[in-house]
Scaffold this motif. Structure first.
Motif, short mmCIF file in Angstrom:
data_model
loop_
_atom_site.label_atom_id
_atom_site.label_comp_id
_atom_site.label_asym_id
_atom_site.label_seq_id
_atom_site.Cartn_x
_atom_site.Cartn_y
_atom_site.Cartn_z
N GLN A 6 -3.82 0.76 -0.23
CA GLN A 6 -3.28 0.14 -1.43
C GLN A 6 -2.17 1.02 -2.01
O GLN A 6 -2.00 2.14 -1.58
CB GLN A 6 -4.36 -0.08 -2.49
N ALA A 24 -0.67 -3.54 -10.32
CA ALA A 24 -1.81 -3.92 -9.51
C ALA A 24 -3.05 -4.16 -10.37
O ALA A 24 -3.83 -5.06 -10.12
CB ALA A 24 -2.10 -2.85 -8.47
N THR A 28 -5.26 -9.10 -13.93
CA THR A 28 -6.60 -9.61 -13.64
C THR A 28 -7.48 -9.43 -14.85
O THR A 28 -8.41 -8.65 -14.85
CB THR A 28 -7.22 -8.87 -12.46
N HIS A 410 -9.09 -7.26 -2.54
CA HIS A 410 -8.27 -7.33 -3.74
C HIS A 410 -7.00 -6.51 -3.58
O HIS A 410 -5.90 -6.98 -3.87
CB HIS A 410 -9.09 -6.81 -4.93
N TYR A 411 -7.17 -5.30 -3.08
CA TYR A 411 -5.99 -4.43 -2.94
C TYR A 411 -5.08 -4.93 -1.84
O TYR A 411 -3.86 -4.78 -1.92
CB TYR A 411 -6.43 -2.99 -2.67
N HIS A 414 -2.95 -7.45 -3.34
CA HIS A 414 -1.95 -6.90 -4.25
C HIS A 414 -0.91 -6.06 -3.56
O HIS A 414 0.11 -5.73 -4.14
CB HIS A 414 -2.63 -6.10 -5.36
N THR A 419 2.90 -10.12 -6.48
CA THR A 419 1.60 -9.73 -7.02
C THR A 419 1.31 -10.40 -8.36
O THR A 419 0.36 -10.07 -9.02
CB THR A 419 1.53 -8.22 -7.21
N THR A 422 -2.57 -13.36 -10.55
CA THR A 422 -3.77 -13.41 -9.71
C THR A 422 -4.97 -13.18 -10.61
O THR A 422 -5.39 -12.06 -10.79
CB THR A 422 -3.74 -12.33 -8.63
#
Lengths: 426, 276
Positions: A6, A24, A28, A410-411, A414, A419, A422
């Motif tokens: 990541q 990142a 969320t 998840h990473y 991203h 990105t 999300t």
């Protein structure tokens, strides 16, 4: 441990790394997407120093969330916090507060809109509890009646009887009481934002735990936007909706939810910092109700008879048989040995079941029970005590693997160029 | 103990006698001092009424002269102490402000010079500058006793817990509000201790005011020395001592009364109603 790929500040290389990491983590949100506090490339360099104390810090705190800044001592986390209410003036960059650029507004007025709690609490020793709590309302020019009502309301909020404490002085309070008054005082004029600098740092562990729980309960109702500084990763995991792990000069090493930070530390620095207890910590974030229980375990009602019990146990791969009582509650653990040796009734044979877990218990609790249990398993029960399933070591390992997989996924998502937007809630 | 929990209003309305006796039991030394001074004064009066005084002694020790000189001493001490307060407290506060800190050592050492010069020399210096008179003596006393108040004001302001100021500023107090509402009230006990010291120095040193024609009990003592009247010297000196101790006693009471509530530390956190 698999090394998740990541974006990180260290691996991203150079100054460009900082904002990427933030991107990142942000987006969320648990709650609203509205950003309450935003730092834009805020830098602090003290006069006479040729090194930044804070190097281009960019952060966003969504409304109603607790962001914990955590890092080793000397990483500048308190400085970062004090930049937000401009107790320390930034050298460059912008501070956005509820959509308004407050980098150059009157700092004293700004601070009256932000609750501030520090480790040493700093109650005014020459003023009564009521006067202490009334500090910001009075500075903001509230009339006496409104102020008095607010003081009593806040004393009740933090669980202290107004008639008993209103007229006392701070030197009559214990450490925990003083810290509650500190929180009440910070809530004085009902600010949208609270800054808390190691608020529970100087309090004994038992009281600290209690105050943390109380505070989290309070936050459920108040839904303030909070920036919380601590050096204690356990506290960070407990308190934070999100955690920013800070390295030297407050560079963000990882910015994410506690779950993902524990499951997938961004780099060696983070891994070192969260320490070897991270796996266990991860278990304390999951609850029994959320896991896949083992329901194939050999189980019989106590009235089925010994022969049937023997048959069930022989056909299974397990060593222990779980015996339920009349109400389907777990009662005894028995082995073939037990069944062979005596002709006791099933309900009296073997060992008593002690390791139980209710749906709201954490997996960490379940693990602790398991380690103490004879059969090496924890029995999951529902709220009324009825048998639900069995938690074994394997169950827990599956959960940990799932957490890691999810964090990695998840990473991975991203790491892709686009990105934005999300709203993943794992 | 009921008094401790009573509200302000109740405390005023309810028996002040109980309050006074409560105060006195907590401050026993405040009762002993005046009693001792009274006994000492009575003894002195008894001695004087039983001794055959000659003409010179009568001239020095009669009540009119003595009371005038006591009053002069009080005036000298009061005027110089007021001047000290007016100069040293604002200066002391100023010297603790961040911008002015650079000059603080310089100011402190010049204030120390005032105390380092022998008091006698100081009176002569001011005499050479201002000539004879009451105010010459007052200024000499002021310079001599400025240091304790200046230093205690600075210490008093600086010893205020930084966390308390930080909390105040963090909640949006301006610098001036933090000074007036937090720093000064919390510095009061230390400042008052300095004022008390200055007051006692001034009463004692006022006996030298006669050197520059400032009057006071010094005249009694000095004439006793010059005319070899030991009784006059003893009575003069004893009167100064009683006066100094008496004023110190009043200052001690003021110190306790003016100390902000909440700093008196008579209650300990033994509360069990809410154990956290």
């Amino acid at each position: 441990m698999a090394e998740p790929d990541q974006t990180t500040e260290e691996s991203g290389g150079g100054d460009a790394g900082g904002p990427d990491v933030v991107a990142a983590g942000a987006g969320t949100a648990h709650g609203s997407d509205e950003i309450m506090i935003e730092l834009q490339e805020v830098t602090k360099r003290y006069p006479g120093s040729n090194e930044d104390a804070i190097e281009s810090l960019t952060l966003q705190v969504p409304k109603g969330e607790i962001l914990v800044l955590v890092g080793p001592s000397g990483c500048g986390k308190s400085t970062a916090l004090r930049l937000i209410n401009r107790m320390i003036e930034p050298t460059s960059g912008h501070i956005i507060f509820d959509g308004e650029d407050v980098t150059t507004v009157d700092a004293d007025h700004l601070r009256r809109r932000i609750g501030y709690v520090i480790q040493q609490i700093g109650l005014f020793p020459h003023r009564t509890i009521a006067d202490n709590i009334a500090t910001v309302p009075r500075l903001s020019g509230w009339d006496k009646q409104r102020t008095d009502a607010r003081v009593d309301e806040l004393l009740e909020t933090v669980g202290m009887d107004p008639s008993m404490y209103r007229d006392r002085y701070p030197n009559e309070l214990s450490g925990g009481q003083a810290q509650r008054i500190g929180v009440a005082r910070a809530l004085g004029a009902d600010p949208l934002v609270m800054l808390m600098d190691e608020p529970f740092g100087a309090i004994d562990p038992i009281t600290r735990d209690r105050l943390q729980n109380e505070f989290l309960r309070l936050q459920q109702e108040l839904r303030k936007t909070i920036v919380f500084v601590t050096h204690d990763i356990d506290e960070a995991i407990k308190m934070g909706d999100r955690i920013a792990i800070l390295g030297e000069r407050s560079r963000i090493a990882q910015f994410d939810t506690p779950e993902r930070i524990l499951a997938a530390p961004a780099n060696d620095f983070v891994e070192d910092f969260i320490g070897s207890g991270a796996t266990l910590q991860g278990l304390s974030l999951e609850r029994v109700r959320d896991v896949q229980l083992n329901t194939d375990y050999p189980v019989v009602r106590h009235d089925v008879g010994v022969t049937e019990a023997q048959r069930v146990l022989e056909t299974s791969s397990e060593d222990w048989l779980l015996v339920l009582d009349d109400d389907d509650r777990p009662a005894r653990w028995v082995t073939l040995d037990h069944l062979d040796r005596t002709d006791k009734r099933l309900i009296e044979n073997g060992r008593k079941v002690t390791a139980l877990a209710e749906p709201e218990d954490t997996l960490r609790d379940a693990l602790e029970e398991m380690l103490l249990s004879n059969a090496g398993a924890t029995v999951a029960i529902d709220g009324r005590g009825k048998y639900h399933g069995v938690i074994e070591l394997e169950t827990l390992m599956n959960v940990l693997q799932r957490m890691r997989r999810e964090a990695k996924a998840h990473y991975a998502r991203h790491a892709e160029p686009d990105t934005d937007d999300t709203s993943v809630d794992a | 103990m009921a008094i401790a929990t009573a509200t302000e209003d109740e405390a005023v309305a309810s028996p002040t006698r109980a309050k006074v006796s409560d105060f006195l039991t907590r401050n026993a030394e405040l009762v002993i001092t005046p009693a001792a001074l009274l006994l000492f004064g009575l003894g002195l009066a008894l001695l004087l009424s039983n001794v055959e005084l000659d003409f010179t002694e009568t001239r020095q020790l009669n009540w009119d002269t003595t009371s005038r000189r006591i009053w002069e001493t009080v005036e000298l001490a009061a005027a110089s102490t007021v001047l000290v307060l007016l100069i040293a407290i604002p200066a002391g506060i100023l010297l603790t402000r961040p911008g002015v800190r650079k000059v603080t050592p310089a100011v402190l050492s010049s204030a120390s010079i005032g105390q380092a010069i022998p008091a006698y020399g100081l009176f002569i210096l001011f005499f050479a500058w201002m000539g004879q008179g009451f105010w010459t003596a007052v200024w000499a006393l002021t310079v001599f006793s400025i240091l304790p108040v200046l230093r205690n004001t600075m210490i008093g302001v600086e010893q205020v817990d930084a966390a308390v100021i930080e909390a105040g500023r963090g909640m949006g107090m301006t610098k001036l509000q933090a000074l007036v509402r937090i720093e000064l009230p919390l510095a009061v006990p230390v400042i008052l201790a300095g004022v008390r010291t200055a007051l006692v120095i001034n009463v004692g040193m006022a006996t030298l005011a006669f050197l520059v024609g400032g009057g006071g009990l010094g005249e009694t003592i000095f004439s006793g020395i010059q005319l070899s009247r030991n009784l006059t010297v003893v009575v003069g000196a004893a009167t100064v001592a009683i006066l100094a101790l008496g004023i110190d006693w009043i200052a001690a009471i003021a110190e306790r009364v003016l100390r902000p509530k909440g700093l008196r530390g008579r209650t300990s956190p033994t509360d069990t109603a809410n154990p956290i």
